[in-house]
Design a protein around this motif. Structure first.
Motif, mmCIF file in Angstrom:
data_model
loop_
_atom_site.group_PDB
_atom_site.id
_atom_site.type_symbol
_atom_site.label_atom_id
_atom_site.label_comp_id
_atom_site.label_asym_id
_atom_site.label_seq_id
_atom_site.Cartn_x
_atom_site.Cartn_y
_atom_site.Cartn_z
ATOM 1 N N SER A 1 48.407 -38.562 48.159
ATOM 2 C CA SER A 1 47.587 -39.204 47.132
ATOM 3 C C SER A 1 46.124 -38.789 47.286
ATOM 4 C CB SER A 1 47.727 -40.721 47.203
ATOM 5 O OG SER A 1 47.413 -41.211 48.491
ATOM 6 N N TYR A 2 45.507 -38.545 46.153
ATOM 7 C CA TYR A 2 44.134 -38.035 46.104
ATOM 8 C C TYR A 2 43.135 -39.129 46.435
ATOM 9 C CZ TYR A 2 39.844 -36.056 44.070
ATOM 10 O OH TYR A 2 38.565 -35.597 43.858
ATOM 11 N N ARG A 3 42.066 -38.765 47.175
ATOM 12 C CA ARG A 3 41.062 -39.756 47.528
ATOM 13 C C ARG A 3 39.622 -39.271 47.358
ATOM 14 N NH1 ARG A 3 41.788 -41.760 53.375
ATOM 15 N NH2 ARG A 3 39.542 -42.167 53.264
ATOM 16 N N GLY A 4 39.381 -37.991 47.107
ATOM 17 C CA GLY A 4 37.997 -37.569 46.909
ATOM 18 C C GLY A 4 37.823 -36.067 46.987
ATOM 19 N N ARG A 5 36.580 -35.656 46.802
ATOM 20 C CA ARG A 5 36.261 -34.230 46.728
ATOM 21 C C ARG A 5 34.876 -33.988 47.329
ATOM 22 N NH1 ARG A 5 36.995 -30.182 41.740
ATOM 23 N NH2 ARG A 5 35.184 -28.818 42.013
ATOM 24 N N ILE A 6 34.733 -32.853 48.037
ATOM 25 C CA ILE A 6 33.448 -32.414 48.571
ATOM 26 C C ILE A 6 33.126 -31.072 47.919
ATOM 27 C CG2 ILE A 6 32.107 -31.894 50.632
ATOM 28 C CD1 ILE A 6 34.367 -33.293 52.247
ATOM 29 N N ASP A 7 32.149 -31.041 47.056
ATOM 30 C CA ASP A 7 31.772 -29.788 46.401
ATOM 31 C C ASP A 7 30.936 -28.930 47.344
ATOM 32 O OD1 ASP A 7 32.898 -29.914 43.714
ATOM 33 O OD2 ASP A 7 31.569 -31.623 43.411
ATOM 34 N N THR A 8 31.208 -27.633 47.341
ATOM 35 C CA THR A 8 30.462 -26.675 48.160
ATOM 36 C C THR A 8 30.015 -25.515 47.275
ATOM 37 O OG1 THR A 8 32.525 -25.535 48.808
ATOM 38 C CG2 THR A 8 31.719 -27.308 50.241
ATOM 39 N N PRO A 9 29.116 -25.760 46.344
ATOM 40 C CA PRO A 9 28.738 -24.725 45.366
ATOM 41 C C PRO A 9 28.206 -23.467 46.042
ATOM 42 C CG PRO A 9 27.138 -26.529 45.400
ATOM 43 C CD PRO A 9 28.316 -26.983 46.196
ATOM 44 N N GLY A 10 28.712 -22.335 45.573
ATOM 45 C CA GLY A 10 28.308 -21.049 46.114
ATOM 46 C C GLY A 10 29.141 -20.571 47.280
ATOM 47 N N ALA A 11 30.062 -21.423 47.782
ATOM 48 C CA ALA A 11 30.794 -21.095 48.997
ATOM 49 C C ALA A 11 32.304 -21.110 48.766
ATOM 50 C CB ALA A 11 30.433 -22.076 50.104
ATOM 51 N N TYR A 12 32.957 -19.986 48.975
ATOM 52 C CA TYR A 12 34.416 -19.922 48.990
ATOM 53 C C TYR A 12 34.857 -20.352 50.395
ATOM 54 C CZ TYR A 12 34.091 -17.387 44.580
ATOM 55 O OH TYR A 12 33.835 -17.023 43.278
ATOM 56 N N ILE A 13 35.175 -21.635 50.506
ATOM 57 C CA ILE A 13 35.229 -22.294 51.806
ATOM 58 C C ILE A 13 36.650 -22.449 52.322
ATOM 59 C CG2 ILE A 13 35.353 -24.673 50.920
ATOM 60 C CD1 ILE A 13 32.976 -25.191 53.023
ATOM 61 N N HIS A 14 36.770 -22.414 53.644
ATOM 62 C CA HIS A 14 38.049 -22.587 54.325
ATOM 63 C C HIS A 14 38.205 -24.047 54.743
ATOM 64 C CE1 HIS A 14 38.251 -18.057 55.642
ATOM 65 N NE2 HIS A 14 37.843 -18.206 54.403
ATOM 66 N N GLY A 15 39.231 -24.309 55.522
ATOM 67 C CA GLY A 15 39.486 -25.658 55.995
ATOM 68 C C GLY A 15 38.568 -26.059 57.137
ATOM 69 N N PRO A 16 38.606 -27.347 57.520
ATOM 70 C CA PRO A 16 37.676 -27.880 58.505
ATOM 71 C C PRO A 16 38.114 -27.638 59.949
ATOM 72 C CG PRO A 16 39.083 -29.632 57.701
ATOM 73 C CD PRO A 16 39.465 -28.396 56.930
ATOM 74 N N VAL A 17 37.109 -27.501 60.825
ATOM 75 C CA VAL A 17 37.302 -27.474 62.272
ATOM 76 C C VAL A 17 36.441 -28.593 62.845
ATOM 77 C CG1 VAL A 17 37.049 -26.137 64.392
ATOM 78 C CG2 VAL A 17 37.728 -24.989 62.267
ATOM 79 N N PHE A 18 37.054 -29.615 63.429
ATOM 80 C CA PHE A 18 36.341 -30.829 63.813
ATOM 81 C C PHE A 18 35.777 -30.738 65.223
ATOM 82 C CE2 PHE A 18 39.187 -32.101 60.427
ATOM 83 C CZ PHE A 18 38.351 -32.874 59.637
ATOM 84 N N SER A 19 34.606 -31.367 65.392
ATOM 85 C CA SER A 19 33.960 -31.459 66.696
ATOM 86 C C SER A 19 33.083 -32.704 66.697
ATOM 87 C CB SER A 19 33.108 -30.215 66.975
ATOM 88 O OG SER A 19 32.432 -30.325 68.215
ATOM 89 N N GLY A 20 33.523 -33.749 67.411
ATOM 90 C CA GLY A 20 32.775 -35.005 67.413
ATOM 91 C C GLY A 20 32.717 -35.608 66.029
ATOM 92 N N ASP A 21 31.516 -35.994 65.607
ATOM 93 C CA ASP A 21 31.340 -36.584 64.278
ATOM 94 C C ASP A 21 31.212 -35.552 63.178
ATOM 95 O OD1 ASP A 21 31.417 -39.208 65.185
ATOM 96 O OD2 ASP A 21 29.247 -39.328 65.485
#
Length: 356
Positions: free
Chosen positions: A247-267
Motif C-alpha cells: 500500500s502506498y504511503r508517500g513520495r520523495i521527489d528528487t528533481p534532476g536526479a535519476y536515483i537508485h534505492g536507499p542505503v541506510f546509516s543511522g538516521d
C-alpha cells in the motif's frame, strides 16, 4: 604496486566532496587491483560482512565477487555464474550470513561489433538482454536456491520480461525484488522464495502505484515502530514509500536526479544517482550521491550541487562533473566512510570516501 586508473577517466583523488556535515575526501586509489588478474566491467553493488570486509559485485564473470579488506587490499575473488550481476544484499539469518544476488539478464555479446553500446535492440550491441534471476548463496558462494521468471508461477504473461534490478529483505524475512529492467513490478516472496504478492507496473489507475524503471529498494528501519519500504522510480526522478503489503504511503521527489534505492546509516540514508537530468535527457558521466536526513530531506549531494529548498520544494539537483561518472552501488562502514562503485566507469575500481 603500480597504480592503475583508466586514462579516459580523470583521477579525482584527494578532492573534497559534499556539504555541511557530509564532507568526504575522495580516495580513487583505494580499491585498485591488477586488471589482468582481477578485472571488473561495472562495479554494480557493494555490501559489508560481519568481519568488516567489503564485498563488491561486478558483471565480469572472471570474478563476480571481489572481497576487499578494509585497507583496500584483496581478500579473495570468485564467481562466474552471474553475467548480469547487478545487486547484492547480505543478511544474517540465525547467526549465519547469506548473500542474495540479483542478475538482471544482460550478457556480454560475443557478436559485439566493437562500437555499439546503446543500441539495446541490436544483435551487435556490447550487451544484449535475456531473462534474469535471483540467487541465495552462502557467504562462501554455495547455492541455496534461485528465483526465476514469474511466468513460471503464473503472475506474468509469457511476453512480460523479467530483468530484476534490486532486492531487500524485511525484518520478518520476506524478500522484495524490483523488476526494474523488466516489467516494473515489486514482487514479494517469503524467506524460502515462495511468492506472496506483487504491485507496481506502469499502468495503474492510481498513478501513485506506477513504477518506471524501479531500480532500487530498501527497508527503512530508522523508526522501529514504523518500518516500511523505500522504492526508486528512477525515470520519474523520485523515491516512493510503501508499506510491506504494497500500500502506498508517500513520495520523495528528487528533481534532476535519476536515483537508485536507499542505503541506510543511522538516521540518514544515501542514494546513488546514475545520471543528472540535463537538457531534457539523462546526461552522460553526471552521477553523484544524495544524502537524506531522518525527515527524508536532501542535506548534501556528494559530487553534486548543494541541495536548495524553496517554499519547501527541492530545486533541481545536478552533478558537478568533477568526481563520478555513473554512481551505482555503495555501502557505509562503521566509521561513516563510504565505498562507491560505478556503472560505465571505464572499468575503474571502487572509490573510498573518507568522512572528514
Amino acid at each position: 604496486m603500480t597504480s592503475y586508473f583508466p586514462k579516459s577517466q580523470k583521477d579525482p583523488h584527494g578532492l573534497i566532496v559534499g556539504q555541511g556535515n557530509f564532507q568526504y575526501k575522495v580516495d580513487a586509489h583505494w580499491g585498485q587491483l591488477d586488471p589482468n588478474q582481477t578485472p571488473v566491467e561495472n562495479c554494480h553493488d557493494m555490501v559489508i560482512d560481519a568481519k568488516g570486509r567489503i564485498i563488491m559485485l561486478t558483471d565480469n564473470t572472471k570474478n563476480n565477487f571481489i572481497v576487499y579488506n578494509k585497507d583496500g587490499s584483496l581478500a579473495e575473488a570468485w564467481g562466474s555464474e552471474f553475467p548480469g550481476a547487478h545487486s547484492i544484499e547480505i543478511v544474517n539469518e540465525n547467526g549465519e550470513e547469506f548473500l542474495y544476488v540479483v542478475d538482471h539478464g544482460r550478457v556480454l555479446n560475443r557478436h559485439w561489433d566493437g562500437k555499439s553500446t546503446d543500441e539495446w535492440d541490436s544483435h551487435y550491441n556490447k550487451v544484449i538482454a535475456q531473462q534474469g534471476f535471483v540467487a541465495k548463496l552462502t557467504l562462501d558462494g554455495r547455492l541455496v536456491y534461485t528465483i526465476g521468471h514469474p511466468m513460471t508461477i503464473g503472475i506474468y504473461q509469457p511476453d512480460m520480461p523479467f530483468r530484476p534490478s534490486d532486492i531487500t529483505v524485511a525484518p520478518n524475512g520476506d524478500i522484495y525484488v524490483t523488476d526494474g529492467y523488466g516489467s516494473d513490478f515489486v514482487i514479494q516472496y517469503d524467506c524460502h522464495g515462495r511468492y506472496i504478492h506483487h504491485w507496481g507496473g506502469q499502468k495503474n489507475e492510481d498513478t501513485n502505484y506506477n513504477l518506471i524503471n524501479t531500480h532500487g529498494i530498501g527497508v527503512d528501519i530508522r523508526n522501529p515502530d514504523d518500518t516500511h519500504l523505500i522504492v526508486s522510480s528512477r525515470w520519474e526522478q523520485c523515491l516512493k514509500l510503501f508499506n510491506f503489503d504494497g500500500s502506498y504511503r508517500g513520495r520523495i521527489d528528487t528533481p534532476g536526479a535519476y536515483i537508485h534505492g536507499p542505503v541506510f546509516s543511522g538516521d540518514n540514508f544515501f542514494a546513488p544517482v546514475c545520471w543528472s537530468h540535463i537538457n531534457d535527457e539523462n546526461a552522460e558521466d553526471s552521477g553523484f550521491i544524495s544524502v537524506f536526513d531522518k525527515n527524508n530531506k536532501v542535506v548534501a549531494n556528494l559530487g553534486g550541487t548543494e541541495p536548495v529548498y524553496q517554499n519547501g520544494k527541492l530545486q533541481t539537483m545536478s552533478s558537478t562533473w568533477d568526481v563520478f561518472k555513473h554512481c551505482h552501488g555503495m555501502c557505509v562502514d562503521d566509521e561513516g566512510n563510504l565505498y562507491v562503485g560505478q556503472w560505465r566507469g571505464n572499468q575503474s575500481y571502487p572509490f573510498k570516501l573518507s568522512l572528514i
